[in-house]
Structures are given as structure tokens and as C-alpha cells.
Design an enzyme around this catalytic site. Structure first.
Site, short mmCIF file in Angstrom:
data_model
loop_
_atom_site.label_atom_id
_atom_site.label_comp_id
_atom_site.label_asym_id
_atom_site.label_seq_id
_atom_site.Cartn_x
_atom_site.Cartn_y
_atom_site.Cartn_z
N HIS A 206 0.82 -1.22 0.00
CA HIS A 206 0.00 0.00 0.00
C HIS A 206 0.85 1.27 0.00
O HIS A 206 0.36 2.34 0.32
CB HIS A 206 -0.96 -0.02 1.20
CG HIS A 206 -2.01 -1.09 1.11
ND1 HIS A 206 -2.74 -1.54 2.18
CD2 HIS A 206 -2.46 -1.80 0.05
CE1 HIS A 206 -3.59 -2.49 1.79
NE2 HIS A 206 -3.43 -2.67 0.50
N GLY B 216 -1.20 -9.85 12.44
CA GLY B 216 -1.83 -8.56 12.73
C GLY B 216 -2.62 -7.96 11.60
O GLY B 216 -2.63 -6.74 11.42
P1 OAD Z 1 -7.11 -3.79 10.47
O1 OAD Z 1 -7.28 -2.60 11.36
O2 OAD Z 1 -8.22 -4.18 9.56
O3 OAD Z 1 -6.79 -5.09 11.34
C1 OAD Z 1 -5.83 -5.06 12.38
C2 OAD Z 1 -5.68 -6.47 12.90
O4 OAD Z 1 -4.70 -6.44 13.91
C3 OAD Z 1 -6.95 -7.07 13.52
O5 OAD Z 1 -7.15 -8.37 13.01
C4 OAD Z 1 -6.61 -7.11 15.01
O6 OAD Z 1 -7.21 -8.22 15.67
C5 OAD Z 1 -5.11 -7.28 14.96
N1 OAD Z 1 -4.39 -6.85 16.18
C6 OAD Z 1 -4.73 -5.93 17.11
N2 OAD Z 1 -3.78 -5.82 18.04
C7 OAD Z 1 -2.78 -6.68 17.69
C8 OAD Z 1 -1.52 -7.03 18.27
N3 OAD Z 1 -1.06 -6.45 19.38
N4 OAD Z 1 -0.78 -7.97 17.64
C9 OAD Z 1 -1.22 -8.56 16.50
N5 OAD Z 1 -2.40 -8.26 15.93
C10 OAD Z 1 -3.17 -7.34 16.51
O7 OAD Z 1 -5.76 -3.55 9.67
P2 OAD Z 1 -5.22 -4.23 8.35
O8 OAD Z 1 -5.58 -5.68 8.31
O9 OAD Z 1 -3.80 -3.84 8.23
O10 OAD Z 1 -5.56 -0.32 3.33
O11 OAD Z 1 -6.04 -3.49 7.26
C11 OAD Z 1 -5.70 -3.74 5.92
C12 OAD Z 1 -5.89 -2.56 5.07
O12 OAD Z 1 -7.19 -2.06 5.28
C13 OAD Z 1 -5.03 -1.35 5.42
O13 OAD Z 1 -3.73 -1.47 4.89
C14 OAD Z 1 -5.79 -0.26 4.75
C15 OAD Z 1 -7.23 -0.68 5.03
O14 OAD Z 1 -8.08 -0.58 3.98
C16 OAD Z 1 -5.44 0.84 2.65
O15 OAD Z 1 -5.35 1.91 3.22
C17 OAD Z 1 -5.36 0.66 1.18
#
Ligand code: OAD
Length: 252
Positions: free
Chosen positions: A120, A190
Site C-alpha cells: 500500500h 496482525g
Molecule cells: P485492520 O485494522 O483491519 O486489522 C488489524 C488487525 O490487527 C486485527 O485483526 C486485530 O485483531 C489485529 N491486532 C490488534 N492488536 C494486535 C496485536 N497487538 N498484535 C497482533 N495483531 C493485533 O488492519 P489491516 O488488516 O492492516 O488499506 O487493514 C488492511 C488494510 O485495510 C489497510 O492497509 C488499509 C485498510 O483498507 C489501505 O489503506 C489501502
């Protein structure tokens, strides 16, 4: 958890090629909110999906620029956490490690990961609207206007990150798919694994024979294809996995 860690270590010990696929959760313990968490302070009333879009930028470029400036400040004020560092350490124990991240926060690079695919983009990169001239912060220094203007063509400058409705950089995406098809183990760390096309990568890896190890305190879109679920924060779980892997590799 101990059994699951043993299982994960077993898979990693035999692997020659690991892809670490990460999302916002890996940076959580550095003090950064995940993508889907509510925003704080001044920005609480805005929806990040609206700010991170071309429509949002065209509607109010100054506000979107200020939001990214705020995020750059946030990111610059934090440090990579033990989860990022454990991913770097993996490079000493597995012949080939490729990190594929959805994060734009630069923390994997700052931690020292050497083979990094940023699906991204990166919040410290910029491009201009009209010509797509690629720019760094230093190219924009001394400009009072926000957003600044491109020094080459005078058009508005935007962050070079992927916004909603935009295609991912083709080269990065192709390579991420290629690495996912080749790897022995994919560590999914994560990420909610719901945003396409990135969310397809664990499926692509599993379809081509890789084992899937997930690290997340909560279930994600990839949990049901995971061979091992390590339920917990990556800043705690990954160092434990690495410690055990190092111990076992050392005693071979
Ligand atoms: P999310 O905010 O959707 O998900 C974050 C994940 O991290 C969740 O599954 C949580 O359960 C997990 N989590 C929380 N605390 C944690 C910890 N201490 N250790 C490990 N995991 C933990 O974020 P992304 O999956 O990154 O795209 O979202 C993907 C994309 O959605 C982003 O890059 C963005 C958005 O659309 C764009 O901006 C193009």
C-alpha cells in the site's frame, strides 16, 4: 499456547522460504492504532476510508494533507516493537524471508527487514497528481502551501499510498503473489485479512502447499485456513516463537 508455539516452530524449522504477511496489528504495540480502530482527537469525526481516497483529496486537499502530516508525526514518534524485531531476526534462521506488508508506517524498514514489499506504499513517499512525478519529503521542503506543489510541473502533491478505489502497485503485487506461491510457510501477522486483493495472499499460499501460521489476538479472514493459530499480541508471541526457534536451531 505452548503446543501451538511448538507446532509453529516445527514448521519454521523445516522452512527454506517464509513470507511474513503483516497488517496494522504488528504496529499496535509500537503505540499506533490499527486501521479499523476509531480515530482519536481532532480526527475522531472523520472516516479514514473517506480521507484516504481521491474523492476526499479533491474535496478538501488541505484537510487530507493535514491528516497525513498528523500520521507522519505519529509514526515518526514511535519505534519498531519486539514483533518487528523478531521478524528481522527470522532472517538469521531461515534462508529466505520476504515481508509483505499492508502498512505504510515504515516500521519494518526501520527495524531492519531487508526484503520488504509494501503493498500500500509508504507514507514518506509522494507523487504529483498530474504527471505522477515521484517525490521525497526533501523535494518539498521550504514550501508554505499545503498541499505543496510539484517542483517539476506545479501540480498538487499527494502521498504515494494506495487509496480506496485505487489499484495496488503492479510490481509489488505481482511479486507478493509470486512469493506467496513459492513459500513453505506464511506467517500472517496482525491483519484482519479482509481488504482485497491483499487478503487473497494467504489463500494463494495455502493453495500452493504452504503452511499458514497466524498471529493475532482475534480471529481474521484467514483464520479458518491457518494450520496454527497463535492467539495473542505479535509483540509478545513472535519473540517467543523466535526464542524457541533459535534454541532448536542452535541445538541441531
Ligand atoms: P485492520 O485494522 O483491519 O486489522 C488489524 C488487525 O490487527 C486485527 O485483526 C486485530 O485483531 C489485529 N491486532 C490488534 N492488536 C494486535 C496485536 N497487538 N498484535 C497482533 N495483531 C493485533 O488492519 P489491516 O488488516 O492492516 O488499506 O487493514 C488492511 C488494510 O485495510 C489497510 O492497509 C488499509 C485498510 O483498507 C489501505 O489503506 C489501502
Amino acid at each position: 499456547m505452548r503446543d501451538s508455539i511448538e507446532h509453529a516452530v516445527d514448521l519454521l524449522r523445516q522452512a527454506d522460504h517464509v513470507v511474513v504477511f503483516t497488517g496494522a496489528g504488528v504496529s499496535k504495540e509500537s503505540g499506533l492504532p490499527t486501521f479499523r480502530e476509531a480515530q482519536e482527537g481532532l480526527w475522531a469525526k472523520y472516516d479514514p476510508e473517506e480521507l484516504a481516497s481521491m474523492e476526499g483529496f479533491r474535496r478538501d486537499p488541505e484537510m487530507v494533507w493535514a491528516w497525513y502530516q498528523h500520521r507522519r508525526t505519529l509514526y515518526g514518534d514511535v519505534e519498531p516493537n519486539p514483533g518487528h524485531h523478531a521478524i528481522v531476526e527470522l532472517e538469521e534462521l531461515v534462508p529466505r524471508v520476504v515481508v509483505v506488508t499492508q502498512n505504510v508506517d515504515d516500521l519494518h524498514r526501520r527495524a531492519g527487514s531487508t526484503d520488504l514489499i509494501e503493498l500500500h506504499g509508504n507514507i514518506y513517499d509522494f507523487k504529483c497528481l498530474d504527471e505522477g512525478h515521484r517525490l521525497k519529503l526533501a523535494d518539498l521542503e521550504g514550501q508554505a502551501e499545503t498541499p505543496p506543489r510539484c517542483p517539476h510541473c506545479g501540480s498538487l502533491v499527494r502521498p504515494d499510498v494506495v487509496w480506496f478505489g485505487e489499484l495496488l502497485p503492479a510490481e509489488a503485487l505481482d511479486r507478493a503473489f509470486w512469493e506467496s506461491r513459492q513459500c513453505d510457510v506464511m506467517l500472517v501477522v496482525g491483519t484482519s485479512a479482509v481488504v482485497q486483493p491483499a487478503a487473497t495472499l494467504p489463500y494463494e499460499a495455502a493453495d500452493h502447499g504452504a503452511s499458514i501460521v497466524e498471529v493475532n489476538p482475534n480471529p481474521s479472514g484467514a483464520s479458518h485456513i491457518a494450520d496454527v493459530l497463535l492467539q495473542g499480541p505479535s509483540g509478545e508471541v513472535l519473540p517467543r516463537v523466535l526464542g524457541e526457534l533459535r534454541r532448536q536451531k542452535g541445538s541441531l
